[in-house]
Motif scaffolding. Structure first.
Motif, PDB file in Angstrom:
ATOM      1  N   GLU A 119       0.796  -1.411  -0.059  1.00 50.13           N
ATOM      2  CA  GLU A 119      -0.264   0.105  -0.277  1.00 50.13           C
ATOM      3  C   GLU A 119       0.571   1.175   0.225  1.00 50.13           C
ATOM      4  OE1 GLU A 119      -4.015   1.747   2.566  1.00 50.13           O
ATOM      5  OE2 GLU A 119      -2.552   0.088   3.380  1.00 50.13           O
ATOM      6  N   LEU A 120       2.141   1.048   0.753  1.00 50.37           N
ATOM      7  CA  LEU A 120       2.927   2.322   0.507  1.00 50.37           C
ATOM      8  C   LEU A 120       3.685   2.383  -0.428  1.00 50.37           C
ATOM      9  CD1 LEU A 120       3.725   2.271   4.891  1.00 50.37           C
ATOM     10  CD2 LEU A 120       1.857   3.554   3.434  1.00 50.37           C
ATOM     11  N   ARG A 121       4.424   4.056  -0.836  1.00 47.17           N
ATOM     12  CA  ARG A 121       4.756   3.647  -2.198  1.00 47.17           C
ATOM     13  C   ARG A 121       5.488   5.605  -2.223  1.00 47.17           C
ATOM     14  NH1 ARG A 121       4.310   4.963  -7.166  1.00 47.17           N
ATOM     15  NH2 ARG A 121       1.910   4.863  -6.918  1.00 47.17           N
ATOM     16  N   GLY A 122       6.757   5.733  -2.037  1.00 45.92           N
ATOM     17  CA  GLY A 122       7.161   7.003  -2.213  1.00 45.92           C
ATOM     18  C   GLY A 122       7.336   7.668  -0.229  1.00 45.92           C
ATOM     19  N   SER A 123       7.095   8.822  -0.226  1.00 42.09           N
ATOM     20  CA  SER A 123       6.995   9.357   1.337  1.00 42.09           C
ATOM     21  C   SER A 123       5.258   9.800   1.534  1.00 42.09           C
ATOM     22  CB  SER A 123       7.235  10.964   1.180  1.00 42.09           C
ATOM     23  OG  SER A 123       6.868  11.984  -0.426  1.00 42.09           O
ATOM     24  N   ILE A 124       5.108   9.535   2.436  1.00 41.01           N
ATOM     25  CA  ILE A 124       3.542   9.908   3.426  1.00 41.01           C
ATOM     26  C   ILE A 124       4.031  11.173   4.026  1.00 41.01           C
ATOM     27  CG2 ILE A 124       1.353   9.221   4.206  1.00 41.01           C
ATOM     28  CD1 ILE A 124       4.433   6.660   3.352  1.00 41.01           C
ATOM     29  N   GLN A 125       3.320  11.827   4.450  1.00 39.53           N
ATOM     30  CA  GLN A 125       2.933  13.116   5.276  1.00 39.53           C
ATOM     31  C   GLN A 125       1.968  12.874   6.023  1.00 39.53           C
ATOM     32  OE1 GLN A 125       4.693  15.983   4.542  1.00 39.53           O
ATOM     33  NE2 GLN A 125       3.990  16.205   7.539  1.00 39.53           N
ATOM     34  N   PHE A 126       2.226  12.910   7.616  1.00 40.05           N
ATOM     35  CA  PHE A 126       1.623  13.098   8.053  1.00 40.05           C
ATOM     36  C   PHE A 126       1.494  14.164   9.495  1.00 40.05           C
ATOM     37  CE2 PHE A 126       2.615   9.042   7.704  1.00 40.05           C
ATOM     38  CZ  PHE A 126       1.689   8.326   7.845  1.00 40.05           C
TER      39      PHE A 126
END
Length: 315
Positions: free
Chosen positions: A136-143
């Protein structure tokens, strides 16, 4: 959540003074995953500054092979200070803690309601928990974490008047999760020089085509003795994140320009191995849509991509 820079708020929002009265304590994110039916924990060290390169802490984790569980604890030791005529909401109303998480590379964004804050003198602890499945995850994720008006009993003209209105001028807390191992891990260390710059970049490679992209050849050093370091390391505002982003942009621009323009390396020379400096440069050029026609275009195109990514994430 909209950026409040150069905007005047028409109602009361959380500021530094109020945050100190409430005594908000924010713990480091906790990251776990399952490996061969075993529970694994990824522990962040003291160098953590709100940007988490997962493979920097655990080389075994892979976004295509493993899940990821994230938890984040917020403690409000004196939540009653959030309520009252001169605060965010009147007694009887309720305040929510939420998070906006988004990623252009993973093609998703969602806003999650974490919990409710009521007018009480007892300390309150709220925990954000979210699981990402394998692949499900790829690259960068911002929170981006924020407070909002969850239930409205009464209000005065200086307070938020509609459910859902954001009650934080800047994010309560933010962090970026980088999950692609290839080319995304930037070697970072610290030094102490009260009279020195906030950061410096050491480039010690002999041949970018063969030398590894590690701290022996590339080292972004942050100055713990600089008066801005604590803001950069512990700050929870957009300004702090912008500062770190600008440092990364400049560092990447220097390395790309040195490798492709000055040393005239070709991205076609990148072999299957993924640990060289040239491999990292290729990853950046493709990911951030870098214009490598000149030194200035390198920096400008990375900055343009970064700004576009942040603006789309705020939508």
């Amino acid at each position: 959540m909209q950026n409040s820079t150069n905007q005047i708020s028409l109602y009361k929002k959380l500021d530094n003074n109020l945050a100190e009265l409430v005594n908000i304590q924010i713990e480091k994110p906790q990251i776990t995953y399952n490996l061969d039916d075993e529970y694994r924990k990824i522990t962040l060290d003291d160098s953590y500054i709100d940007v988490i390169n997962v493979n920097e802490y655990d080389v075994n984790w892979s976004p295509t092979e493993h899940n990821m569980n994230i938890s984040q604890t917020f403690k409000f030791l004196k939540p009653n200070y959030l309520f009252g005529e001169n605060s965010l909401a009147l007694e009887g109303s309720k305040i929510g803690l939420g998070v906006h998480c988004y990623s252009k590379t993973a093609s998703f964004q969602k806003t999650i309601d974490i919990g409710t804050i009521e007018n009480q003198t007892q300390p309150l602890s709220l925990e954000f928990q979210h699981s990402f499945s394998q692949g499900e995850l790829r690259g960068s994720i911002q929170f981006d974490f924020f407070l909002f008006l969850k239930e409205l009993k009464h209000c005065n003209p200086l307070q938020a008047s509609s459910v859902g209105m954001v009650l934080t001028s800047d994010d309560l807390y933010s962090f970026i999760l980088i999950v692609d191992g290839e080319g995304s891990i930037f070697p970072i260390s610290e030094f102490n020089d009260k009279n020195g710059p906030l950061w410096r970049l050491e480039c010690n490679w002999a041949d970018a085509e063969y030398d590894s992209f590690d701290i022996a050849n590339v080292n972004l050093e942050l100055n713990v003795g600089h008066y801005l370091f604590n803001i950069l390391k512990d700050g929870k505002t957009r300004i702090a994140r912008s500062m770190m982003g600008d440092i990364m942009i400049q560092a990447m621009s220097i390395i790309i320009s040195q490798t492709l323009i000055i040393e005239q390396k070709s991205l076609e020379d990148v072999e299957d191995r993924n640990d060289t400096i040239l491999s990292a440069v290729k990853y950046w050029v493709e990911t951030f849509e870098v214009d490598i026609s000149s030194i200035s275009s390198v920096s400008n195109s990375i900055r343009k991509y970064w700004d576009k990514e942040m603006m789309e994430g705020e939508g």
